[in-house]
Design a protein around this motif. Structure first.
Motif, PDB file in Angstrom:
ATOM      1  N   ASP A 165     -12.906 -10.224   1.489  1.00 40.42           N
ATOM      2  CA  ASP A 165     -13.673  -9.327   0.610  1.00 40.42           C
ATOM      3  C   ASP A 165     -13.099  -7.905   0.676  1.00 40.42           C
ATOM      4  N   ARG A 166     -13.713  -7.009  -0.100  1.00 39.19           N
ATOM      5  CA  ARG A 166     -13.187  -5.651  -0.235  1.00 39.19           C
ATOM      6  C   ARG A 166     -13.097  -4.904   1.103  1.00 39.19           C
ATOM      7  N   ASP A 167     -14.141  -5.096   1.961  1.00 41.29           N
ATOM      8  CA  ASP A 167     -14.137  -4.426   3.270  1.00 41.29           C
ATOM      9  C   ASP A 167     -12.998  -4.938   4.151  1.00 41.29           C
ATOM     10  N   ASP A 168     -12.807  -6.275   4.132  1.00 36.43           N
ATOM     11  CA  ASP A 168     -11.711  -6.861   4.934  1.00 36.43           C
ATOM     12  C   ASP A 168     -10.369  -6.305   4.469  1.00 36.43           C
ATOM     13  N   LEU A 169     -10.245  -6.201   3.153  1.00 33.76           N
ATOM     14  CA  LEU A 169      -8.989  -5.710   2.574  1.00 33.76           C
ATOM     15  C   LEU A 169      -8.714  -4.268   3.018  1.00 33.76           C
ATOM     16  N   THR A 170      -9.754  -3.437   2.952  1.00 35.15           N
ATOM     17  CA  THR A 170      -9.602  -2.041   3.375  1.00 35.15           C
ATOM     18  C   THR A 170      -9.241  -1.982   4.854  1.00 35.15           C
ATOM     19  N   ARG A 171      -9.902  -2.833   5.659  1.00 35.36           N
ATOM     20  CA  ARG A 171      -9.607  -2.850   7.104  1.00 35.36           C
ATOM     21  C   ARG A 171      -8.154  -3.264   7.341  1.00 35.36           C
ATOM     22  N   ALA A 172      -7.699  -4.270   6.588  1.00 33.63           N
ATOM     23  CA  ALA A 172      -6.313  -4.746   6.758  1.00 33.63           C
ATOM     24  C   ALA A 172      -5.335  -3.636   6.385  1.00 33.63           C
ATOM     25  N   SER A 194      -1.597  -8.194  -1.634  1.00 28.14           N
ATOM     26  CA  SER A 194      -2.969  -7.669  -1.600  1.00 28.14           C
ATOM     27  C   SER A 194      -3.197  -6.784  -0.379  1.00 28.14           C
ATOM     28  N   VAL A 195      -2.700  -7.197   0.781  1.00 31.60           N
ATOM     29  CA  VAL A 195      -3.073  -6.479   2.010  1.00 31.60           C
ATOM     30  C   VAL A 195      -2.171  -5.291   2.328  1.00 31.60           C
ATOM     31  N   LEU A 196      -0.978  -5.241   1.733  1.00 32.32           N
ATOM     32  CA  LEU A 196      -0.124  -4.083   2.023  1.00 32.32           C
ATOM     33  C   LEU A 196      -0.726  -2.846   1.369  1.00 32.32           C
ATOM     34  N   PRO A 197      -0.643  -1.687   2.056  1.00 34.17           N
ATOM     35  CA  PRO A 197      -1.110  -0.461   1.405  1.00 34.17           C
ATOM     36  C   PRO A 197      -0.298  -0.228   0.127  1.00 34.17           C
TER      37      PRO A 197
END
Ligand code: NAD
Length: 255
Positions: free
Chosen positions: A2-9, A245-248
């Motif tokens: 989800d969005r929070d996990d993505l931001t954390r990653a 998706s997970v890379l900044p």
């Protein structure tokens, strides 16, 4: 994710990058799946049907050579029109900013070069499938010329310079790794303070021994991959997810 996990990653990756001054990026087939080059181990991979022929068979036997080239052309057609993707561009940006000292790749798809990383910043551990070489005199040959000859004559050409066997410039199963490339990659990775591993199952050896050597020499390791790897245990940070998706979106700014 989800969005929070993505931001954390993304935050974890940014924090790792900001803590390093000398980064080497180590890449595998998983960085190219987003643009349509299949990796080796994911289910249904066409590489498993058109498996590259082992080196000894290729060198020993005309029939194996013909089959090797037929499979190579089939796989080339699978990803003929691909272009570098977001992950290749992210790495190229890190190199352009001087944050990444070297890109060590197991890939043979030439996409780091096409994304703008200069040749002298790339170490190819398993060669490059976009051209071929004579196994005797090392003369370079172009794949398009070999393919035209193959389609005309039903077999690959010999080297025009010396008559030797011409082979795609990749390192096949059973073929020796390029010594100088491995030596330089080991030097760079041991001198680095951060190793960023992107899209590799880390089961192909000896390539997968390099991050272990780097960690033993004191480098911190970040692994970003869709699934678990045997080297997760040596990593300071593991992010499991889809690379683009997970890379900044950009390299984090230093002060
Ligand atoms: P691999 O196929 O063993 O592993 C790829 C890894 O990437 C897998 O663990 C998979 O889960 C992960 N992955 C796939 N797509 C991803 C994504 N979008 N985001 C995050 N992770 C993702 O590849 P390898 O470790 O490079 O070793 C395979 C060997 O096959 C290498 O020697 C390589 O030379 C060769 N190979 C190269 C290419 C290429 O050049 N693109 C393609 C296939 C195989």
């Amino acid at each position: 994710m989800d969005r929070d996990d993505l931001t954390r990653a993304q935050d974890a990756i940014s924090r790792f990058i900001l803590a390093c001054e000398n980064i080497v990026v180590f890449t595998g087939a998983g960085i190219s799946t987003e643009v349509g080059v299949p990796d080796f181990r994911s289910p249904g991979s066409p590489w498993r049907i058109h498996t590259p022929i082992p080196f000894q068979d290729f060198m020993a036997d005309d029939k194996a050579r013909r089959e090797a080239w037929r499979r190579k052309f089939t796989m080339d057609d699978v990803y003929r029109d691909v272009k570098p993707g977001a992950t290749h561009r992210f790495i190229a940006e890190g190199v352009a900013q001087g944050r990444v000292r070297r890109v060590v790749t197991q890939n043979i798809d030439n996409l780091h070069q096409r994304s703008g990383v200069p040749d002298d910043k790339i170490i190819e551990l398993h060669g490059n499938g976009s051209y071929a070489r004579c196994m005797a005199c090392e003369q370079r040959h172009e794949i398009a010329d070999i393919r035209a000859h193959f389609e005309r004559e039903g077999e690959p050409p010999s080297c025009g310079a010396c008559g030797g066997i011409v082979k795609s410039a990749t390192v096949s199963f059973g073929q020796k790794m390029p010594l100088e490339a491995v030596r330089q990659a080991a030097l760079d990775m041991k001198a680095a303070d951060g190793i960023i591993i992107l899209g590799s199952s880390l089961v192909v050896r000896p390539a997968a021994d390099l991050p272990v050597m780097a960690a033993e020499a004191g480098a911190q390791v970040l692994i970003v991959n869709a699934e678990k790897t045997p080297l997760d245990r040596i990593a300071a940070c593991v992010v499991r997810g889809d690379l683009p998706s997970v890379l900044p979106k950009n390299w984090p700014l230093t002060d």
